[in-house]
Design an enzyme around this catalytic site. Structure first.
Site, PDB file in Angstrom:
ATOM      1  N   CYS A   1     -15.242  -8.048 -21.023  1.00  0.00           N
ATOM      2  CA  CYS A   1     -15.002  -7.010 -20.018  1.00  0.00           C
ATOM      3  C   CYS A   1     -15.048  -5.618 -20.648  1.00  0.00           C
ATOM      4  O   CYS A   1     -15.489  -4.651 -20.005  1.00  0.00           O
ATOM      5  CB  CYS A   1     -13.668  -7.240 -19.302  1.00  0.00           C
TER       6      CYS A   1
ATOM      7  N   CYS B   1     -13.683   5.506 -15.278  1.00  0.00           N
ATOM      8  CA  CYS B   1     -13.935   4.237 -14.584  1.00  0.00           C
ATOM      9  C   CYS B   1     -14.706   4.495 -13.288  1.00  0.00           C
ATOM     10  O   CYS B   1     -14.292   5.301 -12.451  1.00  0.00           O
ATOM     11  CB  CYS B   1     -12.585   3.575 -14.298  1.00  0.00           C
TER      12      CYS B   1
ATOM     13  N   ASP C   1       0.788  -1.219   0.000  1.00  0.00           N
ATOM     14  CA  ASP C   1       0.000   0.000   0.000  1.00  0.00           C
ATOM     15  C   ASP C   1       0.830   1.283   0.000  1.00  0.00           C
ATOM     16  O   ASP C   1       0.543   2.204  -0.720  1.00  0.00           O
ATOM     17  CB  ASP C   1      -0.945   0.003   1.224  1.00  0.00           C
TER      18      ASP C   1
ATOM     19  N   ASP D   1     -17.607  -3.693 -10.231  1.00  0.00           N
ATOM     20  CA  ASP D   1     -17.010  -5.000 -10.532  1.00  0.00           C
ATOM     21  C   ASP D   1     -17.418  -5.540 -11.892  1.00  0.00           C
ATOM     22  O   ASP D   1     -17.138  -6.708 -12.184  1.00  0.00           O
ATOM     23  CB  ASP D   1     -17.454  -6.030  -9.477  1.00  0.00           C
TER      24      ASP D   1
ATOM     25  N   LEU E   1      -3.185  -9.045  -4.370  1.00  0.00           N
ATOM     26  CA  LEU E   1      -1.768  -9.303  -4.614  1.00  0.00           C
ATOM     27  C   LEU E   1      -0.883  -8.617  -3.589  1.00  0.00           C
ATOM     28  O   LEU E   1      -1.204  -7.534  -3.098  1.00  0.00           O
ATOM     29  CB  LEU E   1      -1.384  -8.813  -6.020  1.00  0.00           C
TER      30      LEU E   1
ATOM     31  N   CYS F   1      -6.774 -14.370 -23.118  1.00  0.00           N
ATOM     32  CA  CYS F   1      -8.075 -13.747 -23.398  1.00  0.00           C
ATOM     33  C   CYS F   1      -8.635 -14.207 -24.747  1.00  0.00           C
ATOM     34  O   CYS F   1      -9.851 -14.224 -24.939  1.00  0.00           O
ATOM     35  CB  CYS F   1      -7.947 -12.225 -23.399  1.00  0.00           C
TER      36      CYS F   1
END
Ligand code: SF4
Length: 376
Positions: free
Chosen positions: A196, A216, A136, A244, A171, A190
């Protein structure tokens, strides 16, 4: 590879599994020489929006050895946070808020930080190597590093996709100055799929593998501080924290499973929260409900802004009085969203309220909310 190092790595790998990590791989610190140029192109295009910290940390973010010059190998770990139900189903329940799967329980950084430190300590004790854990606070591009370490591949939506866990991996990374045995990078899988990209409600992908964060909803609802730009409010629907859609639609989720970490499984009150309850939270109530959750970090005002946009999109007249009550908020960003919600739910009532509120409104943005044309 020398045997003691291999044995130490095996021990770290099995301890990681015992600590709840689901995925593990090792890559070289120099494995992705393509990243600085890619990052530079994205920043030059302005896709990071007002996340100025991305530009400020560009050099260190683009290359692990710019972050720590001694780094030789990087262990990348993934923790599955697969949801109990399909996140897309909730989007149709307009009187509920939708919270992104990653935020439906504890902040994952808090969960994995101690575990990563334990694993780094173990590696250091067994090999004498220097280690650093970045969670972070440091600019690490975990997704391409995870791809290089074989955990999965960056899908066309730019998020990591795992054959085993679909879209749902948190992660973390351990840097070390030791030369560890490396895993092979994962191939992109993909194919011709574009699900998506096609599902994105705000067309946030200018091209496959490229994300314009300014469009986004995950960025707009969490990172963006001011009013939500008008063009994104209807597409926002009932998403009150994150989005999501591009993750949930990925066909690779058919192999996903529910997270085995209880603190990452959705809390019941965050799975199907009623907008009526959320808009009624005062600041202490907000802090108490979201203690330990990433949602707390955006603060009460930004949260209410999102809830009011969802109320405006709900078509639920039972929520009108709660939205009107927020016209008296001390926070301009809340008042502005309340104006929009009231105008969407009850245009005629809004006209009467405009005569009452607009003459006393000092904030330019909120004044605009009363007068701007709503064309949808
Ligand atoms: Fe790739 Fe399709 Fe998944 Fe997008 S939805 S990441 S294109 S497989």
């Amino acid at each position: 590879m020398n045997q003691p190092v291999q044995r130490a790595l095996d021990e770290v790998r099995s301890r990681a599994e015992a600590l709840g990590f689901d995925s593990f791989g090792v890559t070289a610190a120099t494995a992705r020489p393509d990243l600085p140029a890619k990052l530079n192109r994205a920043l030059a295009a302005g896709w990071h929006g007002d996340m100025d910290w991305m530009a400020e940390t560009e050099e260190r973010r683009g290359a692990p050895q710019a972050l720590w010059s001694e780094a030789r190998s990087i262990i990348v770990l993934g923790m599955n946070y697969g949801p109990q139900s399909d996140p897309l189903a909730l989007l149709e329940e307009k009187s509920l808020g939708t919270i992104s799967v990653y935020a439906r329980n504890r902040d994952y950084h808090e969960i994995i930080k101690g575990k990563l430190k334990e694993l780094a300590g173990l590696l250091s004790r067994r090999t004498g190597a220097e280690v650093k854990v970045f969670v972070d606070t440091a600019p690490v591009m975990e997704k391409p590093l995870a791809e290089a370490a074989g955990l999965g591949w960056q899908g066309k939506h730019s998020v990591l996709v795992s054959r085993q866990f679909g879209s749902w991996l948190f992660l973390g990374a351990i840097f070390t100055d030791a030369d560890l045995p490396l895993d092979s990078p994962h191939a992109e899988n993909c194919g011709s799929c574009t699900k998506c990209l096609d599902i994105c409600p705000t067309n946030a992908f200018p091209a496959p593998f490229k994300l314009d964060a300014r469009r986004c909803l995950a960025y707009l609802s969490v990172e963006h501080k001011g009013p939500i730009p008008l063009e994104f409010r209807v597409p926002m629907g009932n998403r009150i924290y994150g989005c999501d859609d591009c993750l949930a639609v990925c066909p690779w989720n058919k192999f996903a499973s529910v997270s085995r970490e209880v603190r990452l499984q959705g809390r019941a009150e965050f799975e199907r929260p009623e907008l009526a309850d959320l808009v009624g939270l005062d600041d202490p109530g907000f802090r108490a409900l979201f203690a330990g959750s990433p949602i707390k970090r955006i603060g009460h005002a930004r949260f209410l802004r999102n809830v009011l946009i969802a109320i405006g999109n709900s078509g639920d007249r039972h929520l009108l009085e709660a939205a009107i009550a927020q016209l008296d908020s001390r926070e301009p960003v809340v008042r502005g969203a309340a104006v929009w919600a009231v105008r969407k739910l009850a245009p005629q009532r809004a006209n009467a309220l405009e005569a009452q509120y607009l003459p006393n409104e000092a904030d330019a943005d909120v004044r605009t909310e009363w007068t701007v044309a709503l064309d949808d």
